[in-house]
Motif scaffolding. Structure first.
Motif, PDB file in Angstrom:
ATOM      1  N   HIS B  79      -7.794  -6.397 -33.530  1.00 12.60           N
ATOM      2  CA  HIS B  79      -8.631  -7.386 -32.842  1.00 12.60           C
ATOM      3  C   HIS B  79      -8.936  -6.935 -31.413  1.00 12.60           C
ATOM      4  CE1 HIS B  79     -10.423 -11.291 -32.181  1.00 12.60           C
ATOM      5  NE2 HIS B  79      -9.762 -11.365 -31.038  1.00 12.60           N
ATOM      6  N   SER B  80      -7.886  -6.593 -30.691  1.00 13.44           N
ATOM      7  CA  SER B  80      -8.049  -6.173 -29.293  1.00 13.44           C
ATOM      8  C   SER B  80      -8.538  -4.729 -29.209  1.00 13.44           C
ATOM      9  CB  SER B  80      -6.697  -6.259 -28.585  1.00 13.44           C
ATOM     10  OG  SER B  80      -5.809  -5.290 -29.147  1.00 13.44           O
ATOM     11  N   GLY B  81      -8.350  -4.001 -30.298  1.00 17.87           N
ATOM     12  CA  GLY B  81      -8.673  -2.565 -30.260  1.00 17.87           C
ATOM     13  C   GLY B  81      -7.654  -1.768 -29.475  1.00 17.87           C
ATOM     14  N   ASN B  82      -6.553  -2.431 -29.116  1.00 16.19           N
ATOM     15  CA  ASN B  82      -5.534  -1.794 -28.279  1.00 16.19           C
ATOM     16  C   ASN B  82      -4.207  -1.554 -28.972  1.00 16.19           C
ATOM     17  OD1 ASN B  82      -6.778  -1.416 -25.651  1.00 16.19           O
ATOM     18  ND2 ASN B  82      -6.983  -3.651 -25.621  1.00 16.19           N
ATOM     19  N   THR B  83      -4.100  -1.895 -30.262  1.00 17.73           N
ATOM     20  CA  THR B  83      -2.833  -1.696 -30.963  1.00 17.73           C
ATOM     21  C   THR B  83      -2.524  -0.200 -31.032  1.00 17.73           C
ATOM     22  OG1 THR B  83      -3.458  -3.612 -32.318  1.00 17.73           O
ATOM     23  CG2 THR B  83      -1.558  -2.310 -33.055  1.00 17.73           C
ATOM     24  N   PRO B  84      -1.492   0.260 -30.304  1.00 15.22           N
ATOM     25  CA  PRO B  84      -1.271   1.712 -30.180  1.00 15.22           C
ATOM     26  C   PRO B  84      -1.070   2.420 -31.516  1.00 15.22           C
ATOM     27  CG  PRO B  84       0.123   0.503 -28.639  1.00 15.22           C
ATOM     28  CD  PRO B  84      -0.479  -0.516 -29.556  1.00 15.22           C
ATOM     29  N   GLU B  85      -0.317   1.765 -32.434  1.00 12.44           N
ATOM     30  CA  GLU B  85      -0.056   2.412 -33.729  1.00 12.44           C
ATOM     31  C   GLU B  85      -1.355   2.632 -34.500  1.00 12.44           C
ATOM     32  OE1 GLU B  85       1.279  -0.392 -32.496  1.00 12.44           O
ATOM     33  OE2 GLU B  85       3.346  -0.687 -33.179  1.00 12.44           O
ATOM     34  N   THR B  86      -2.251   1.640 -34.438  1.00 12.21           N
ATOM     35  CA  THR B  86      -3.505   1.725 -35.187  1.00 12.21           C
ATOM     36  C   THR B  86      -4.447   2.748 -34.560  1.00 12.21           C
ATOM     37  OG1 THR B  86      -3.200  -0.616 -35.729  1.00 12.21           O
ATOM     38  CG2 THR B  86      -5.367   0.327 -36.182  1.00 12.21           C
ATOM     39  N   VAL B  87      -4.431   2.817 -33.235  1.00 10.06           N
ATOM     40  CA  VAL B  87      -5.235   3.829 -32.539  1.00 10.06           C
ATOM     41  C   VAL B  87      -4.741   5.226 -32.916  1.00 10.06           C
ATOM     42  CG1 VAL B  87      -5.876   4.762 -30.276  1.00 10.06           C
ATOM     43  CG2 VAL B  87      -5.763   2.272 -30.617  1.00 10.06           C
ATOM     44  N   SER B 104     -13.178  -4.035 -34.896  1.00  6.14           N
ATOM     45  CA  SER B 104     -12.553  -4.544 -33.683  1.00  6.14           C
ATOM     46  C   SER B 104     -13.446  -5.581 -33.017  1.00  6.14           C
ATOM     47  CB  SER B 104     -12.259  -3.409 -32.702  1.00  6.14           C
ATOM     48  OG  SER B 104     -11.648  -3.921 -31.525  1.00  6.14           O
ATOM     49  N   ASN B 105     -12.811  -6.473 -32.281  1.00  6.36           N
ATOM     50  CA  ASN B 105     -13.559  -7.467 -31.519  1.00  6.36           C
ATOM     51  C   ASN B 105     -13.996  -6.910 -30.170  1.00  6.36           C
ATOM     52  OD1 ASN B 105     -12.866 -10.225 -29.475  1.00  6.36           O
ATOM     53  ND2 ASN B 105     -14.560 -10.221 -30.944  1.00  6.36           N
ATOM     54  N   LEU B 106     -13.407  -5.750 -29.797  1.00  7.20           N
ATOM     55  CA  LEU B 106     -13.673  -5.223 -28.460  1.00  7.20           C
ATOM     56  C   LEU B 106     -14.372  -3.861 -28.494  1.00  7.20           C
ATOM     57  CD1 LEU B 106     -13.337  -5.859 -25.456  1.00  7.20           C
ATOM     58  CD2 LEU B 106     -11.171  -4.619 -25.508  1.00  7.20           C
ATOM     59  N   PRO B 110      -9.779   1.376 -27.027  1.00  2.00           N
ATOM     60  CA  PRO B 110      -9.236   2.658 -27.514  1.00  2.00           C
ATOM     61  C   PRO B 110      -9.503   2.884 -29.006  1.00  2.00           C
ATOM     62  CG  PRO B 110      -7.667   1.630 -26.040  1.00  2.00           C
ATOM     63  CD  PRO B 110      -8.787   0.635 -26.228  1.00  2.00           C
ATOM     64  N   LEU B 111      -9.375   1.832 -29.821  1.00  4.17           N
ATOM     65  CA  LEU B 111      -9.640   1.998 -31.254  1.00  4.17           C
ATOM     66  C   LEU B 111     -11.118   2.298 -31.473  1.00  4.17           C
ATOM     67  CD1 LEU B 111      -8.604   1.955 -34.162  1.00  4.17           C
ATOM     68  CD2 LEU B 111      -9.135  -0.501 -34.248  1.00  4.17           C
ATOM     69  N   TRP B 112     -11.957   1.612 -30.735  1.00 11.11           N
ATOM     70  CA  TRP B 112     -13.407   1.806 -30.834  1.00 11.11           C
ATOM     71  C   TRP B 112     -13.764   3.261 -30.545  1.00 11.11           C
ATOM     72  CZ3 TRP B 112     -16.946  -1.938 -32.219  1.00 11.11           C
ATOM     73  CH2 TRP B 112     -18.295  -1.617 -32.057  1.00 11.11           C
ATOM     74  N   GLU B 113     -13.104   3.825 -29.559  1.00  7.56           N
ATOM     75  CA  GLU B 113     -13.367   5.227 -29.187  1.00  7.56           C
ATOM     76  C   GLU B 113     -12.755   6.191 -30.195  1.00  7.56           C
ATOM     77  OE1 GLU B 113     -15.441   5.908 -26.880  1.00  7.56           O
ATOM     78  OE2 GLU B 113     -15.591   3.800 -26.254  1.00  7.56           O
ATOM     79  N   ALA B 114     -11.643   5.772 -30.810  1.00  7.83           N
ATOM     80  CA  ALA B 114     -10.929   6.681 -31.725  1.00  7.83           C
ATOM     81  C   ALA B 114     -11.679   6.871 -33.042  1.00  7.83           C
ATOM     82  CB  ALA B 114      -9.527   6.148 -32.003  1.00  7.83           C
ATOM     83  N   ALA B 115     -12.341   5.819 -33.509  1.00  9.25           N
ATOM     84  CA  ALA B 115     -13.007   5.881 -34.819  1.00  9.25           C
ATOM     85  C   ALA B 115     -14.419   6.449 -34.689  1.00  9.25           C
ATOM     86  CB  ALA B 115     -13.057   4.490 -35.445  1.00  9.25           C
TER      87      ALA B 115
END
Lengths: 325, 325
Positions: B79-87, B104-106, B110-115
């Motif tokens: 949701h936050s895009g900040n969950t370190p394990e998921t990133v 992601s909602n954001l 970091p997740l947004w950038e990772a994918a």
């Protein structure tokens, strides 16, 4: 391992080897037997390129995976061989042309008849642990991986299963005093959570669902170590009991992270660290698998101790065996 | 669905379509986000020949499945895009050449950038339910299945998502009085179990792990309806609360069997029967999927009611957001 068991395993594995292609391996059972098979899915995911899934038998029957076909291998398990859902799932799989392998303690049982390749395992005192359900399952898995993910280590792992009886006896002795003390300390607890990861998840699942809920009527739930910090850990308090299995495998960090948090906020954390098991005479390649089996033996020892302290026999049921449902 | 979201989904699906072969679809997240993705694995297992797995992110990172490669598709969510394990899991998957899609909602997280293929979803009041996490996930799943398991029904299912806002409002109204009464009756319960099957399993998982344990500090555990009779049901007693989701899908029989037993032995069984939802204006092909989403909406309504009765806000945490762990 008894020659009979090794022969039954070899026959099943040869049938798999004879297929040009295996599209999926399904592990299908109920309750404690499903929990035992979870190690199979773990092994296939991490050690092979053959997809695998675990199914509770009735979901497999009523909502069958689309991939089930003559390219599939279905491994089912029922101690009595009489679990109707598992028998039905095995018949369904066989009718679709899948290779059906079952594990059961009872030759000639409905499951035994339903599967094309039945494999027997022993049970009770005075039988070798390599001939009990987990010894036989891992033996089957190592032989299957030898065919589907060829590697010299699988033969080494298979041979190491011979040491299970000796190692189990040592492990029970090692934890005996701690088990009795833990049982005294926790005999009045209404809820005990179990936590673990990787190949050990099946052990913590069956500890929650079968040992605590079914056989002790203690509230429980099993938590994957990787999920603990994403919800469940908020129930942690000084008097909340957790039983944590600390792996020697790749997911050890996940378990360690749970331990480091939980020991700060509960006075009732039991850590079963597989590093404490003496595996010095076990080949490196087999250690995490042997440790997973021994962890089940150790947990059973703790459960027998709490059953004694609570005066609640592990053989008591109020619904199972008492009525139709 | 907003054009932006549909465009992001289409871009991701075109990337998948451009691959010659997809060997496995991995759904990778933590806690509530993992629970949401479980519907994806269900859909792929039952509707396609592409194997799929759900992983809690850190197991995926520390004990990576052998099949992960450039033929794989990895769908992650935070949701936050900040969950370190998921990133970390998404970065790992991308480094192995897998197609990485995140929800992601954001934007810009970091997740947004990772994918490689990020897909945004809306959140909060006054936004369309078809643009929230589940609407977007199912939209992505239906489009992916349109490519990997071609069938005209997937376009029909996609269109039906537009009705989610209206249906959700109706469902909340329908259950409002029952939710308030259930909350009053259960506000002092120390343990509440959740039970379900099939595509609804993710909903009962997140209800136990997130709604009850994380956000209400109520002991819980989720039980698959197919497993209930193989251990867990022995805890049933007149005062043990169960929340059971009764599916309109193929596993309905499993849920019904739990209901028929539990109603005899506990006075505290809550059955959320998807047949009670008014889906008359929803296309047949989409009903079980829409019902799964609406069940989540209804459960949230019950949880908000019990949170009010207990004076325990769903926003309170004692560890999460309070410290490093």
């Amino acid at each position: 391992m008894r020659n009979l068991h090794e022969l039954q395993i070899t026959t099943a594995v040869e049938a798999v080897a004879s297929r040009k292609e295996v599209n999926e391996v399904y592990f299908v059972a109920c309750g404690g037997s499903q929990a035992v098979l979870m190690a199979g899915q773990y092994l296939f995911d991490k050690e092979s390129s053959v997809p695998s899934h675990v199914y509770t038998a009735n979901e497999f029957v009523y909502d069958t995976p689309k991939n089930l076909c003559e390219k599939s291998v279905v491994i089912s398990c029922s101690h009595s061989g009489n679990t109707p859902e598992t028998v039905a799932a095995t018949k369904l799989a066989r009718s679709k042309g899948a290779i059906t392998i079952c594990l059961s303690n009872l030759e000639g049982s409905p499951l035994w008849e339903a599967a094309e390749y039945p494999v027997h395992y022993d049970w009770g005192k005075d039988v070798s642990d390599s001939d009990k359900n987990k010894g036989i399952l891992y033996g089957l898995l190592f032989k299957l991986l030898g065919v589907l993910a060829a590697d010299a280590k699988w033969d080494i792992c298979f041979k190491e299963l011979e040491k299970l009886t000796e190692l189990s006896t040592k492990a029970k002795e090692q934890y005996d005093a701690q088990a009795k003390q833990w049982a005294k300390d926790n005999k009045r607890k209404k809820t005990i959570y179990t936590i673990g990861s990787g190949i050990n998840y099946g052990e913590v699942y069956s500890t929650a669902m079968c040992w605590f809920m079914e056989m002790q009527w203690i509230n429980s739930g099993c938590i994957h170590s990787g999920e603990f910090f994403h919800g469940p850990f908020e129930v942690t308090d000084y008097d909340v009991p957790f039983m944590l299995v600390k792996s020697i495998g790749n997911t050890r960090f996940l378990d360690e992270r749970v331990e480091n948090f939980a020991k700060k906020f509960t006075e009732d954390l039991l850590v079963l660290d597989q590093k404490d098991l003496d595996l010095s005479n076990v080949a490196e390649e087999a250690r995490q698998y042997v440790a997973a089996i021994l962890t089940g033996v150790v947990i059973r020892h703790f459960v027998e101790a709490i059953a004694f302290e609570r005066g609640h026999s592990l053989d008591v049921r109020r619904y199972m065996w008492q009525m139709e449902y």
